[in-house]
Design an enzyme around this catalytic site. Structure first.
Site, PDB file in Angstrom:
ATOM      1  N   ARG A   1     -14.867  -9.069  14.502  1.00  0.00           N
ATOM      2  CA  ARG A   1     -14.228 -10.194  13.789  1.00  0.00           C
ATOM      3  C   ARG A   1     -14.589 -10.239  12.295  1.00  0.00           C
ATOM      4  O   ARG A   1     -14.468 -11.269  11.641  1.00  0.00           O
ATOM      5  CB  ARG A   1     -14.574 -11.541  14.438  1.00  0.00           C
ATOM      6  CG  ARG A   1     -14.111 -11.652  15.870  1.00  0.00           C
ATOM      7  CD  ARG A   1     -13.809 -13.089  16.248  1.00  0.00           C
ATOM      8  NE  ARG A   1     -13.284 -13.128  17.598  1.00  0.00           N
ATOM      9  CZ  ARG A   1     -14.030 -13.377  18.680  1.00  0.00           C
ATOM     10  NH1 ARG A   1     -15.299 -13.640  18.548  1.00  0.00           N
ATOM     11  NH2 ARG A   1     -13.469 -13.382  19.854  1.00  0.00           N
TER      12      ARG A   1
ATOM     13  N   LYS B   1      -5.839  -7.031  -0.246  1.00  0.00           N
ATOM     14  CA  LYS B   1      -4.706  -6.818   0.671  1.00  0.00           C
ATOM     15  C   LYS B   1      -5.015  -5.574   1.491  1.00  0.00           C
ATOM     16  O   LYS B   1      -5.219  -4.494   0.928  1.00  0.00           O
ATOM     17  CB  LYS B   1      -3.406  -6.603  -0.099  1.00  0.00           C
ATOM     18  CG  LYS B   1      -2.727  -7.889  -0.502  1.00  0.00           C
ATOM     19  CD  LYS B   1      -1.325  -7.602  -1.002  1.00  0.00           C
ATOM     20  CE  LYS B   1      -0.626  -8.866  -1.428  1.00  0.00           C
ATOM     21  NZ  LYS B   1       0.698  -8.583  -2.028  1.00  0.00           N
TER      22      LYS B   1
ATOM     23  N   ASN C   1       4.408  -7.376  -7.139  1.00  0.00           N
ATOM     24  CA  ASN C   1       5.300  -6.533  -6.342  1.00  0.00           C
ATOM     25  C   ASN C   1       6.520  -6.072  -7.136  1.00  0.00           C
ATOM     26  O   ASN C   1       7.511  -5.627  -6.549  1.00  0.00           O
ATOM     27  CB  ASN C   1       5.758  -7.292  -5.090  1.00  0.00           C
ATOM     28  CG  ASN C   1       4.599  -7.500  -4.135  1.00  0.00           C
ATOM     29  OD1 ASN C   1       3.817  -6.591  -3.917  1.00  0.00           O
ATOM     30  ND2 ASN C   1       4.478  -8.693  -3.604  1.00  0.00           N
TER      31      ASN C   1
ATOM     32  N   HIS D   1       8.538  -3.182  -5.962  1.00  0.00           N
ATOM     33  CA  HIS D   1       8.135  -2.868  -4.587  1.00  0.00           C
ATOM     34  C   HIS D   1       9.219  -3.146  -3.550  1.00  0.00           C
ATOM     35  O   HIS D   1       9.240  -2.495  -2.508  1.00  0.00           O
ATOM     36  CB  HIS D   1       6.851  -3.621  -4.214  1.00  0.00           C
ATOM     37  CG  HIS D   1       5.620  -3.029  -4.841  1.00  0.00           C
ATOM     38  ND1 HIS D   1       5.467  -2.900  -6.208  1.00  0.00           N
ATOM     39  CD2 HIS D   1       4.483  -2.509  -4.291  1.00  0.00           C
ATOM     40  CE1 HIS D   1       4.285  -2.352  -6.468  1.00  0.00           C
ATOM     41  NE2 HIS D   1       3.679  -2.099  -5.320  1.00  0.00           N
TER      42      HIS D   1
ATOM     43  N   HIS E   1       9.481   0.023  -1.513  1.00  0.00           N
ATOM     44  CA  HIS E   1       9.152   0.103  -0.082  1.00  0.00           C
ATOM     45  C   HIS E   1      10.342   0.613   0.725  1.00  0.00           C
ATOM     46  O   HIS E   1      10.161   1.331   1.712  1.00  0.00           O
ATOM     47  CB  HIS E   1       8.706  -1.269   0.440  1.00  0.00           C
ATOM     48  CG  HIS E   1       7.310  -1.638   0.016  1.00  0.00           C
ATOM     49  ND1 HIS E   1       6.786  -2.897   0.161  1.00  0.00           N
ATOM     50  CD2 HIS E   1       6.324  -0.893  -0.557  1.00  0.00           C
ATOM     51  CE1 HIS E   1       5.541  -2.918  -0.295  1.00  0.00           C
ATOM     52  NE2 HIS E   1       5.244  -1.716  -0.744  1.00  0.00           N
TER      53      HIS E   1
ATOM     54  N   HIS F   1       3.959   6.632  -2.843  1.00  0.00           N
ATOM     55  CA  HIS F   1       4.082   5.189  -3.111  1.00  0.00           C
ATOM     56  C   HIS F   1       4.293   4.913  -4.608  1.00  0.00           C
ATOM     57  O   HIS F   1       5.205   4.174  -4.995  1.00  0.00           O
ATOM     58  CB  HIS F   1       2.830   4.463  -2.592  1.00  0.00           C
ATOM     59  CG  HIS F   1       2.824   3.004  -2.922  1.00  0.00           C
ATOM     60  ND1 HIS F   1       3.664   2.092  -2.306  1.00  0.00           N
ATOM     61  CD2 HIS F   1       2.120   2.290  -3.840  1.00  0.00           C
ATOM     62  CE1 HIS F   1       3.456   0.895  -2.819  1.00  0.00           C
ATOM     63  NE2 HIS F   1       2.530   0.980  -3.751  1.00  0.00           N
TER      64      HIS F   1
END
Ligand code: NAD
Ligand code: GLY
Length: 373
Positions: free
Chosen positions: A125, A147, A250, A253, A257, A271
């Site tokens: 956890r 992230k 972003n 992105h 993506h 990427h």
């Protein structure tokens, strides 16, 4: 040459950590680690390309300092940022009898940083982890801000968590073993900060981008530190992307993506290459919508061309690109809410904003300018 060292704090509501940037920093990782973590057992996670280059040096330092450290290696590349690598890492961590005093060390590019951060958030956890980014892209973007994620067949980074590292150690000397293609991919994320909200930085990059890509130490240091400061400020103000500010990171992105998903996250399009192309597409769409002066798109194109980026999709990769398919792939983006796609658009260089009301037809029109050439 005098080593330039800079410490960029990331000051979040419930957590504070440092990004330490200095050439040859990796010669002593123990001192900065001991300043923030007390555990004496750790697991270095790396990939099959980076581990043979840098893992021994790191493991030797841990051994000399009395740590019990082991190495887990996964295959290189974005297509391995997936559930089966995550499962492999978690099983190996449990075999090592990881406990909550242990910490993980992400030694690699964005793929390793993202999957290690996710494993750290899940195992028992949650245990601490540190980032040692080894690509330009990871040094200026993915190692900072917490992230973490893996890709899914349905889309990029769709399973993940916000989980901040305890420390980020950036040593530009590791970039010397990177290929030119990876350097350019990382430079795309540097360029992004100028485009988002820092026109003077974009102008600096127009002058010094070639020196950054040639790994001139002073130019790389300035570009990396400026990027880290920009990211730290945005993440501190909007850690979990709730106010819309972090979403500006972003830029490029939503398009990017979709390009990556279309080629199955393979090396066909990296990427950073997708982000560079995505930024051009976002500026094209902004011009088409009458929001951005065409000369700013032209300036971006000229700089990208000078750096050596592809300016059209056929030049980027030999692939049957289709605007309609790319728009369908965008519908699976994390930023879709109430079935509306979110685009980061621009009123000019250094003036980005969010728009959730863009018709697919406008997007298809903009995309076709990069396909039907
Ligand atoms: P990567 O981790 O796949 O690294 C690129 C290639 O370079 C790999 O083959 C790797 O083995 C190799 N490599 C790494 N360091 C090296 C070195 N010093 N010398 C020689 N080879 C080296 O890719 P990347 O471009 O670093 O990262 C892309 C990933 O980062 C994507 O999955 C993207 O989604 C993610 N990302 C995450 C964030 C975030 O905020 N978490 C931000 C941007 C990108
Ligand atoms: N790379 C986008 C973000 O960290 O928010």
């Amino acid at each position: 040459m005098r080593t330039i060292k800079e410490i960029v704090p990331v000051a979040l509501e419930n957590h504070r950590y440092e990004i330490i940037i200095a050439a040859s920093l990796l010669e002593d990782i123990i001192t900065p680690i001991q300043a923030v973590l007390t555990g004496k057992r750790c697991v270095v996670i790396s990939d099959a390309t980076v581990a043979p280059l840098y893992a021994d040096g790191i493991l030797n330092q841990f051994a000399k300092a009395g740590y019990a450290a082991t190495l887990i290696t996964i295959n290189s590349g974005d297509k391995n940022k997936n559930f089966s690598s995550l499962q492999y890492i978690c099983e190996k961590l449990l075999d090592f009898k990881v406990d909550r005093n242990c910490f993980l060390v992400a030694l690699g590019g964005g793929v390793i940083g993202d999957i290690t951060g996710l494993a750290a958030s899940l195992i028992l956890r949650g245990i601490p982890y540190i980032q040692i980014p080894t690509t330009l892209l990871a040094q200026v973007d993915s190692s900072v801000g917490g992230k973490t994620a893996i890709n899914m067949p349905q889309g990029k980074n769709l399973v993940g968590a916000f989980y901040q590292p305890s420390l980020v150690l950036i040593d530009s000397t590791v970039l010397r073993t990177l290929g030119k293609r990876e350097i350019l991919a990382g430079y795309a994320e540097i360029l992004k900060y100028g485009l988002i909200n820092d026109a003077p930085f974009f102008a600096w990059l127009e002058q010094h981008g070639a020196a950054v890509c040639a790994l001139d130490p002073a130019a790389v240091h300035y570009a990396v530190a400026t990027s880290c400061r920009a990211k730290a400020a945005i993440v501190a103000a909007d850690e979990k992307e709730t106010s819309g500010l972090r979403a500006l990171l972003n830029l490029g992105h939503t398009f990017g993506h979709a390009l990556e998903a279309a080629v199955g996250y393979s090396d066909t399009v990296l990427h950073g290459e997708a982000v560079a192309m995505g930024c051009l597409m976002a500026f094209q769409l902004s011009v088409d919508l009458g929001q951005c002066p065409p000369q700013d798109l032209e300036r971006l194109k000229q700089h990208q061309q000078a750096c050596g980026y592809a300016l059209t999709l056929p030049a980027l990769a030999d692939f049957p690109w289709q605007a309609e398919t790319l728009v369908e792939l965008m519908a699976l983006d994390k930023k879709v809410a109430d079935q509306k796609k979110t685009f980061v658009l621009a009123k000019g260089i250094g003036a980005s904003y969010l728009d959730k009301n863009i018709d697919d037809s406008s997007v298809i029109k903009a995309l076709n300018k990069f396909i039907k050439v």
